[in-house]
Design a protein around this motif. Structure first.
Motif, PDB file in Angstrom:
ATOM      1  N   LYS A  21       0.838  -1.206   0.000  1.00  0.00           N
ATOM      2  CA  LYS A  21       0.000   0.000   0.000  1.00  0.00           C
ATOM      3  C   LYS A  21       0.876   1.262   0.000  1.00  0.00           C
ATOM      4  O   LYS A  21       0.658   2.182  -0.787  1.00  0.00           O
TER       5      LYS A  21
ATOM      6  N   MET B 295      -6.418   0.803  -9.846  1.00  0.00           N
ATOM      7  CA  MET B 295      -7.019  -0.520  -9.682  1.00  0.00           C
ATOM      8  C   MET B 295      -6.304  -1.291  -8.565  1.00  0.00           C
ATOM      9  O   MET B 295      -6.930  -1.899  -7.698  1.00  0.00           O
ATOM     10  N   ALA B 296      -4.955  -1.190  -8.595  1.00  0.00           N
ATOM     11  CA  ALA B 296      -4.176  -1.907  -7.571  1.00  0.00           C
ATOM     12  C   ALA B 296      -4.486  -1.349  -6.185  1.00  0.00           C
ATOM     13  O   ALA B 296      -4.687  -2.097  -5.221  1.00  0.00           O
ATOM     14  N   GLN B 297      -4.590   0.003  -6.073  1.00  0.00           N
ATOM     15  CA  GLN B 297      -4.886   0.624  -4.762  1.00  0.00           C
ATOM     16  C   GLN B 297      -6.258   0.187  -4.247  1.00  0.00           C
ATOM     17  O   GLN B 297      -6.424  -0.122  -3.074  1.00  0.00           O
ATOM     18  N   ARG B 298      -7.261   0.132  -5.181  1.00  0.00           N
ATOM     19  CA  ARG B 298      -8.623  -0.265  -4.769  1.00  0.00           C
ATOM     20  C   ARG B 298      -8.620  -1.702  -4.226  1.00  0.00           C
ATOM     21  O   ARG B 298      -9.180  -2.016  -3.188  1.00  0.00           O
ATOM     22  N   ASN B 299      -7.897  -2.573  -4.949  1.00  0.00           N
ATOM     23  CA  ASN B 299      -7.889  -3.975  -4.518  1.00  0.00           C
ATOM     24  C   ASN B 299      -7.099  -4.185  -3.239  1.00  0.00           C
ATOM     25  O   ASN B 299      -7.448  -5.038  -2.420  1.00  0.00           O
ATOM     26  N   VAL B 300      -6.035  -3.378  -3.063  1.00  0.00           N
ATOM     27  CA  VAL B 300      -5.264  -3.488  -1.822  1.00  0.00           C
ATOM     28  C   VAL B 300      -6.136  -3.062  -0.637  1.00  0.00           C
ATOM     29  O   VAL B 300      -6.153  -3.722   0.405  1.00  0.00           O
ATOM     30  N   SER B 301      -6.927  -1.992  -0.844  1.00  0.00           N
ATOM     31  CA  SER B 301      -7.740  -1.559   0.307  1.00  0.00           C
ATOM     32  C   SER B 301      -8.891  -2.552   0.559  1.00  0.00           C
ATOM     33  O   SER B 301      -9.290  -2.771   1.701  1.00  0.00           O
ATOM     34  N   ARG B 302      -9.355  -3.234  -0.505  1.00  0.00           N
ATOM     35  CA  ARG B 302     -10.379  -4.256  -0.306  1.00  0.00           C
ATOM     36  C   ARG B 302      -9.791  -5.426   0.494  1.00  0.00           C
ATOM     37  O   ARG B 302     -10.387  -5.915   1.457  1.00  0.00           O
ATOM     38  N   LEU B 303      -8.566  -5.826   0.090  1.00  0.00           N
ATOM     39  CA  LEU B 303      -7.884  -6.924   0.776  1.00  0.00           C
ATOM     40  C   LEU B 303      -7.619  -6.554   2.241  1.00  0.00           C
ATOM     41  O   LEU B 303      -7.804  -7.368   3.153  1.00  0.00           O
TER      42      LEU B 303
END
Ligand code: ADP
Length: 569
Positions: A332, A356-364
């Motif tokens: 992150k 996209m990567a930031q959104r998925n990292v925060s979802r994870l």
């Protein structure tokens, strides 16, 4: 018909009465010596005693005889028809000197009949008392059976019940249920020598095998290695091999295919048919609780295994989540640095992939945080900071933090304020977590252009109603609550799935929930957090129309600072 003892010194009367009674069906004895009278009465008690009132010591002899005879009929022969009043209480019938032979015979016969009837009555009474006692023992034994799920105790209750109702000399109980190995439990009146014990063990094994003539016995047992638990009542005495000549009874202890053992009992005097019924009843009665105890033990063991598995699973989740969090934080931070352009310019498609990567990292990160929260709650390690607070602060916080997301999705997020709501005693951060989850779900499951409304009101526990599936949770509520409701106009939940939505990792089967994803932990976490607040969470919903998720938190019993001031003024 009866043995008659005639007590008189008058020769003419002795002659007269011996003529009548010294022939069958009577047996006639005469004496007037006190010692020999008592001797006769003790050795072979007469059925009737006739006293001559002319005897000086008549009252004294009657009293003595009464103490040694049971139901003997006492008849007084009155010389002149006069009877002393205090003698009447000892006497069953009277004769006088001038009575005819037939009258004498019928008086005596009637007295003997009465005596026989009395004897029968007392036998019946005795039998009745015996039966009552047995019934009592059976009743108390079965109550003991009903109150226990401990196999060892059940076997002991069975032996105790048999002892009380049958007073045996020895019981040999082969029990397959009290320890890992079958045991032979001996309850004996007297000591048993080693030789006799070997013989008893052998006999028990043969008895056991005889129960499975054509089948394989459930356990292989060997007389030599069979474990024995022995209790002896009077160790000073010893049984001999004549024990095997005693009367005995044998019964298996089983229920259907469940075999718990067998029991044999010995008694020197013969068992009656009532004894046999009682013995079989107790041996049968114990089988059912033994079966329940076996099932209970199995359930307990399975529960222990499940608890262990649950613990291992929680530990695993907690370790894995912790391990994931560190590298995720590093990823992150790196993505944040890249997107801040501190490392140089990024072209348009680079920005797209970075976002996209930031959104998925925060979802994870959200999923990992949920997993960590749940494992903390389940391990009882969640920290709470309770304080008096107003629910509006929570609603305002959640509304302002999620209104951007709602707006992005084309949704209208509104909060209807109810003025003058009393304070609650709660952990504001945990309630924000609950409300954030409910509003996020509403945003996730509501199509564009619709409205999501947050409401709050005060309600007494008795006024709160919900679908029957939440009855158990709502029944626990007492007193006043602040109820918060998040209403959406989304896809809704079918009635059959309402409760399941609160299960761990549950995602209700529909196309949208698969598309939007999620951990399935938000609602179970919310439920646990509310339980920690002595509150509740529930929902009602209609497919395609929308859902209403509610939670209730108890109104604070501690007055707030403002309330204190108001009361002072
Ligand atoms: P998730 O993170 O998967 O949303 P939750 O425990 O919060 O986990 O919710 C469990 C499931 O309950 C969701 O996956 C969804 O199927 C259903 N659900 C929750 N809230 C709503 C809602 N407002 N409308 C429709 N379905 C919902």
């Amino acid at each position: 018909m009866g043995k008659i003892l005639f007590i008189s010194e008058r020769a003419d009367k002795i002659k007269q009465y011996s003529k009548i009674f010294d022939k069958k069906p009577f047996e006639f004895l005469n004496s007037c010596d006190e010692n020999s009278i008592l001797e006769i009465a003790e050795i072979n008690p007469p059925d009737a005693v006739i006293f001559d009132s002319a005897l000086q010591s008549v009252k004294h002899i009657i009293k003595k005889l009464k103490s040694v005879t049971g139901s003997t009929a006492f008849i007084l022969l009155s010389q002149n028809g006069i009877i002393e009043p205090d003698i009447t209480k000892y006497i069953n019938a009277f004769l006088t000197d001038d009575m005819s032979e037939s009258l004498i015979t019928s008086t005596i016969t009637a007295s003997l009949k009465t005596k026989n009837s009395l004897e029968q009555l007392s036998d019946t009474n005795r039998n009745l008392a015996d039966s009552l006692y047995r019934l009592n023992v059976l009743y108390s034994t079965s109550s003991q059976f009903a109150g226990s799920l401990d196999k060892e105790k059940l076997v002991n209750y069975m032996i105790e019940g048999m002892d009380k109702s049958l007073s045996f000399d020895l019981t040999c109980t082969l029990a397959f249920c009290t320890e890992e190995q079958p045991v032979l439990i001996l309850n004996s009146l007297y000591e048993i020598s080693d030789e006799l014990l070997s013989a008893i063990k052998l006999r028990t094994v043969l008895n056991y095998k005889s129960l499975f003539e054509n089948k394989k016995p459930p356990f292989e047992i060997d007389a030599e290695t069979l474990k024995v638990i022995k209790t002896v009542k009077y160790p000073a005495n010893r049984f001999t091999f004549t024990l095997f000549r005693y009367d005995n009874m044998f019964a298996p202890i089983s229920l259907g295919d469940n075999f718990f053992g067998c029991i044999e009992i010995f008694k020197e005097t013969p068992f009656t048919s009532d004894d046999a019924t009682c013995f079989q009843t107790i041996a049968q009665q114990v089988s059912l609780p033994l079966k329940s105890a076996t099932l209970y033990q199995e359930i307990k063991e399975t529960n222990l295994k499940l608890e262990k598995l649950e613990r291992l699973k929680s530990e695993f989740i907690s370790i894995v989540s912790h391990e994931l969090r560190t590298p995720l934080t590093a990823i992150k931070n790196s993505l944040d640095i890249l997107s801040s352009k501190r490392c140089g310019e990024i072209n348009d498609s680079g920005v797209k992939f970075l976002t996209m990567a930031q959104r998925n990292v925060s979802r994870l990160a959200g999923i990992i945080n949920d997993l960590l929260d749940l494992s903390k709650i389940e391990a009882g390690k969640m920290d709470y900071h309770f304080a008096n607070m107003n629910i509006h602060s929570v609603i305002d916080y959640v509304k302002s933090s999620l209104s951007v997301v709602a707006k992005e999705k084309g949704l209208n997020l509104i909060a209807e304020e109810t003025p003058d709501l009393p304070e609650i005693y709660a952990d504001s951060q945990r309630l924000e977590q609950v409300l954030t989850n409910l509003v996020s779900n509403a945003i996730k499951f509501t199509p564009e252009g619709k409205t999501i409304t947050i409401r709050s009101h005060i309600a007494d526990a008795s006024q709160i109603t919900a679908n029957d599936c939440f009855k158990e949770d709502l029944e626990k509520l007492r007193g006043k609550y602040i109820v918060v409701c998040v209403e959406d106009q989304g896809i809704g939940i079918a009635e059959k799935d309402l409760l399941r939505a609160f299960d761990k990792f549950a995602q209700i089967e529909n196309s949208l929930s698969r598309k939007v994803g999620g951990s399935g932990l938000g609602l179970p976490i919310a439920k646990q957090l509310l339980q920690a607040h002595n509150g509740a969470i529930w929902c009602d919903s209609e497919l395609e129309k929308g859902s209403r998720f509610y939670f209730a938190v108890p109104v604070s019993e501690v007055p707030s600072e403002t309330e204190k001031l108001l009361t002072l003024n």
